[in-house]
Design a protein around this motif. Structure first.
Motif, mmCIF file in Angstrom:
data_model
loop_
_atom_site.group_PDB
_atom_site.id
_atom_site.type_symbol
_atom_site.label_atom_id
_atom_site.label_comp_id
_atom_site.label_asym_id
_atom_site.label_seq_id
_atom_site.Cartn_x
_atom_site.Cartn_y
_atom_site.Cartn_z
ATOM 1 N N LEU A 1 0.872 -1.167 0.000
ATOM 2 C CA LEU A 1 0.000 0.000 0.000
ATOM 3 C C LEU A 1 0.909 1.215 0.000
ATOM 4 C CD1 LEU A 1 -2.773 1.430 0.244
ATOM 5 C CD2 LEU A 1 -2.491 1.293 2.744
ATOM 6 N N ARG A 2 0.922 1.918 -1.090
ATOM 7 C CA ARG A 2 1.816 3.072 -1.200
ATOM 8 C C ARG A 2 1.455 4.145 -0.172
ATOM 9 N NH1 ARG A 2 1.920 0.474 -5.917
ATOM 10 N NH2 ARG A 2 3.821 0.586 -7.178
ATOM 11 N N TYR A 3 2.480 4.754 0.374
ATOM 12 C CA TYR A 3 2.305 5.784 1.401
ATOM 13 C C TYR A 3 1.411 6.906 0.901
ATOM 14 C CZ TYR A 3 3.939 9.112 5.027
ATOM 15 O OH TYR A 3 4.041 10.015 6.069
ATOM 16 N N ALA A 4 1.588 7.296 -0.354
ATOM 17 C CA ALA A 4 0.769 8.369 -0.931
ATOM 18 C C ALA A 4 -0.703 7.996 -0.944
ATOM 19 C CB ALA A 4 1.253 8.697 -2.345
ATOM 20 N N ASP A 5 -0.999 6.718 -1.213
ATOM 21 C CA ASP A 5 -2.395 6.276 -1.230
ATOM 22 C C ASP A 5 -2.977 6.241 0.186
ATOM 23 O OD1 ASP A 5 -2.561 5.946 -4.018
ATOM 24 O OD2 ASP A 5 -1.656 3.960 -3.905
ATOM 25 N N ALA A 6 -2.172 5.839 1.147
ATOM 26 C CA ALA A 6 -2.647 5.847 2.537
ATOM 27 C C ALA A 6 -2.904 7.273 3.003
ATOM 28 C CB ALA A 6 -1.628 5.170 3.446
ATOM 29 N N ARG A 7 -2.012 8.191 2.645
ATOM 30 C CA ARG A 7 -2.153 9.596 3.056
ATOM 31 C C ARG A 7 -3.435 10.230 2.511
ATOM 32 N NH1 ARG A 7 1.814 13.519 1.359
ATOM 33 N NH2 ARG A 7 1.252 14.709 3.234
ATOM 34 N N SER A 8 -3.822 9.810 1.321
ATOM 35 C CA SER A 8 -4.982 10.424 0.675
ATOM 36 C C SER A 8 -6.306 9.778 1.080
ATOM 37 C CB SER A 8 -4.830 10.358 -0.851
ATOM 38 O OG SER A 8 -4.806 9.006 -1.295
ATOM 39 N N ALA A 9 -6.250 8.708 1.879
ATOM 40 C CA ALA A 9 -7.477 8.040 2.324
ATOM 41 C C ALA A 9 -8.220 8.928 3.325
ATOM 42 C CB ALA A 9 -7.139 6.701 2.965
ATOM 43 N N PRO A 10 -9.561 8.823 3.405
ATOM 44 C CA PRO A 10 -10.331 9.619 4.382
ATOM 45 C C PRO A 10 -9.853 9.399 5.810
ATOM 46 C CG PRO A 10 -11.794 8.585 2.781
ATOM 47 C CD PRO A 10 -10.432 8.016 2.536
ATOM 48 N N ASP A 11 -9.483 8.156 6.144
ATOM 49 C CA ASP A 11 -8.934 7.819 7.460
ATOM 50 C C ASP A 11 -7.663 7.007 7.225
ATOM 51 O OD1 ASP A 11 -8.282 6.786 9.947
ATOM 52 O OD2 ASP A 11 -10.361 6.443 10.535
ATOM 53 N N PRO A 12 -6.500 7.665 7.176
ATOM 54 C CA PRO A 12 -5.252 6.969 6.831
ATOM 55 C C PRO A 12 -4.927 5.792 7.752
ATOM 56 C CG PRO A 12 -4.938 9.331 6.664
ATOM 57 C CD PRO A 12 -6.280 9.122 7.298
ATOM 58 N N CYS A 13 -5.106 5.967 9.053
ATOM 59 C CA CYS A 13 -4.792 4.870 9.976
ATOM 60 C C CYS A 13 -5.688 3.663 9.727
ATOM 61 C CB CYS A 13 -4.938 5.337 11.419
ATOM 62 S SG CYS A 13 -3.603 6.430 11.967
ATOM 63 N N ALA A 14 -6.982 3.913 9.519
ATOM 64 C CA ALA A 14 -7.910 2.817 9.241
ATOM 65 C C ALA A 14 -7.546 2.121 7.939
ATOM 66 C CB ALA A 14 -9.341 3.345 9.179
ATOM 67 N N ALA A 15 -7.103 2.885 6.947
ATOM 68 C CA ALA A 15 -6.706 2.292 5.670
ATOM 69 C C ALA A 15 -5.514 1.364 5.844
ATOM 70 C CB ALA A 15 -6.391 3.389 4.659
ATOM 71 N N VAL A 16 -4.532 1.795 6.642
ATOM 72 C CA VAL A 16 -3.339 0.974 6.865
ATOM 73 C C VAL A 16 -3.697 -0.282 7.655
ATOM 74 C CG1 VAL A 16 -1.048 0.895 7.922
ATOM 75 C CG2 VAL A 16 -1.787 2.950 6.709
ATOM 76 N N LEU A 17 -4.507 -0.141 8.686
ATOM 77 C CA LEU A 17 -4.921 -1.308 9.470
ATOM 78 C C LEU A 17 -5.707 -2.300 8.620
ATOM 79 C CD1 LEU A 17 -5.923 0.439 12.807
ATOM 80 C CD2 LEU A 17 -4.042 -1.178 12.501
ATOM 81 N N ALA A 18 -6.576 -1.793 7.744
ATOM 82 C CA ALA A 18 -7.325 -2.672 6.843
ATOM 83 C C ALA A 18 -6.378 -3.395 5.897
ATOM 84 C CB ALA A 18 -8.348 -1.864 6.054
ATOM 85 N N PHE A 19 -5.351 -2.696 5.449
ATOM 86 C CA PHE A 19 -4.360 -3.311 4.560
ATOM 87 C C PHE A 19 -3.621 -4.437 5.268
ATOM 88 C CE2 PHE A 19 0.220 -3.322 3.502
ATOM 89 C CZ PHE A 19 0.133 -3.951 2.264
ATOM 90 N N TYR A 20 -3.102 -4.145 6.462
ATOM 91 C CA TYR A 20 -2.362 -5.169 7.197
ATOM 92 C C TYR A 20 -3.237 -6.389 7.482
ATOM 93 C CZ TYR A 20 1.576 -2.000 8.218
ATOM 94 O OH TYR A 20 2.666 -1.173 8.130
ATOM 95 N N GLU A 21 -4.487 -6.145 7.880
ATOM 96 C CA GLU A 21 -5.376 -7.251 8.211
ATOM 97 C C GLU A 21 -5.695 -8.083 6.966
ATOM 98 O OE1 GLU A 21 -7.767 -9.690 10.698
ATOM 99 O OE2 GLU A 21 -6.141 -8.263 11.082
ATOM 100 N N SER A 22 -5.951 -7.437 5.836
ATOM 101 C CA SER A 22 -6.275 -8.185 4.621
ATOM 102 C C SER A 22 -5.085 -9.003 4.142
ATOM 103 C CB SER A 22 -6.755 -7.232 3.516
ATOM 104 O OG SER A 22 -5.710 -6.387 3.055
#
Length: 313
Positions: A261-282
């Motif tokens: 998950l590119r850092y730029a894509d995580a930064r642009s998510a509505p909730d960056p932390c939730a996006a990263v956690l969803a990525f790790y879990e998936s």
């Protein structure tokens, strides 16, 4: 302070190259002075409120108990002994050669004797050049180093939150000085039968089946910061599993597949932390399903393992 501040590799590449080598000098001291732990867990750095620490070392080898800390607020290296004595020096204005010299002098001044077996970079383009001879790498921008540490601190807490959901064998969240990434690794504890040709470092790191989740700041092979996950050994069909969020993808690296998950894509998510956690879990579920892990049995919802505490009131 901005969550996941901008960290383009090109902006701090020279500073990063210097800091990476500073970290390797201190990391090799840690490697020589710490009690060995499984999967090299004794080697990485841990975060502090101002930077990075080796954690206490010595005693078992006859040295006084000592700690080496990178202070990325005051931008100093601080060597401290358990009796309160300390020697420090500025990080800026240093080449790798002068940093290496000043670090060894600081240890000597405190009565700490450490022998680095291979005083050269590990797995870097100049791995044949001794630290003492490296006057080329001398860039250190304090503002960019502070930002690196702040981003690292934010990612550290996201990884801590992710780590809380697993009750099996799991590493600390730690910062690897050899690859300059931060990671947390879950293990199934199944033995891995590795070919005899595998080097000793890799053999110990991957002696058990694992799924690792982390973040790195980019390098020549992948020139941008990104969150990542991989399963080792890689089970068949891993790259066919779905990842979240939609921007995440599987890429081919070193003959295997890496979830990114590119850092730029995580930064642009509505909730960056939730996006990263969803990525790790998936990515974890993808690897765990394909490798046949006991996903339900190893779950630890909210960091709780007691069934009575987990059960709804």
């Amino acid at each position: 302070m901005e969550l996941f501040g901008a960290m383009p590799l090109a902006e701090w590449q020279d500073t990063k190259a210097t800091l990476h080598r500073f970290a390797q000098v201190v990391g090799k001291i840690r490697l020589a002075s710490g009690v060995r732990r499984n999967h090299w867990w004794h080697a990485p750095f841990h975060l502090t409120g101002r930077g990075l620490t080796t954690r206490p070392m010595g005693q078992a080898d006859g040295n006084p108990i000592f700690t080496i800390d990178f202070d990325f607020v005051g931008h100093r290296l601080i060597v401290t002994t358990v009796d309160g004595r300390a020697v420090s020096f500025a990080l800026y204005g240093q080449s790798v050669a002068s940093f290496y010299r000043d670090t060894m002098r600081a240890l000597e001044a405190l009565g700490v004797r450490v022998r680095i077996d291979i005083p050269r970079p590990y797995d870097l383009p100049d791995s044949d050049r001794p630290f003492a001879d490296d006057t080329e790498h001398a860039a250190y921008d304090p503002l960019l180093v502070t930002r690196y540490w702040q981003v690292l601190s934010q990612v550290n807490l996201v990884l801590e939150e992710f780590a809380a959901g697993y009750s099996g064998k799991i590493s600390p969240v730690h910062h690897f000085w050899h690859t300059f990434d931060i990671a947390c690794t879950r293990f199934s504890d199944r033995l891995v039968d590795q070919p005899a040709r595998v080097d000793p470092v890799t053999r110990e790191a991957y002696s058990r089946e694992l799924i690792s989740s982390g973040f790195w700041f980019g390098d020549d092979n992948f020139p941008e910061p990104a969150f990542y996950s991989y399963t080792a050994p890689e089970p068949e069909g891993l790259d066919g599993e779905a990842l979240r969020p939609e921007a995440a993808e599987w890429i081919t690296q070193r003959g295997g597949h890496l979830a990114v998950l590119r850092y730029a894509d995580a930064r642009s998510a509505p909730d960056p932390c939730a996006a990263v956690l969803a990525f790790y879990e998936s990515a974890y579920l993808a690897g765990a399903r394909r490798a046949g892990w006991d996903i339900v049995g190893l779950a630890c919802p909210g960091g709780v393992t007691d069934p009575q505490l987990i059960a709804p009131a």
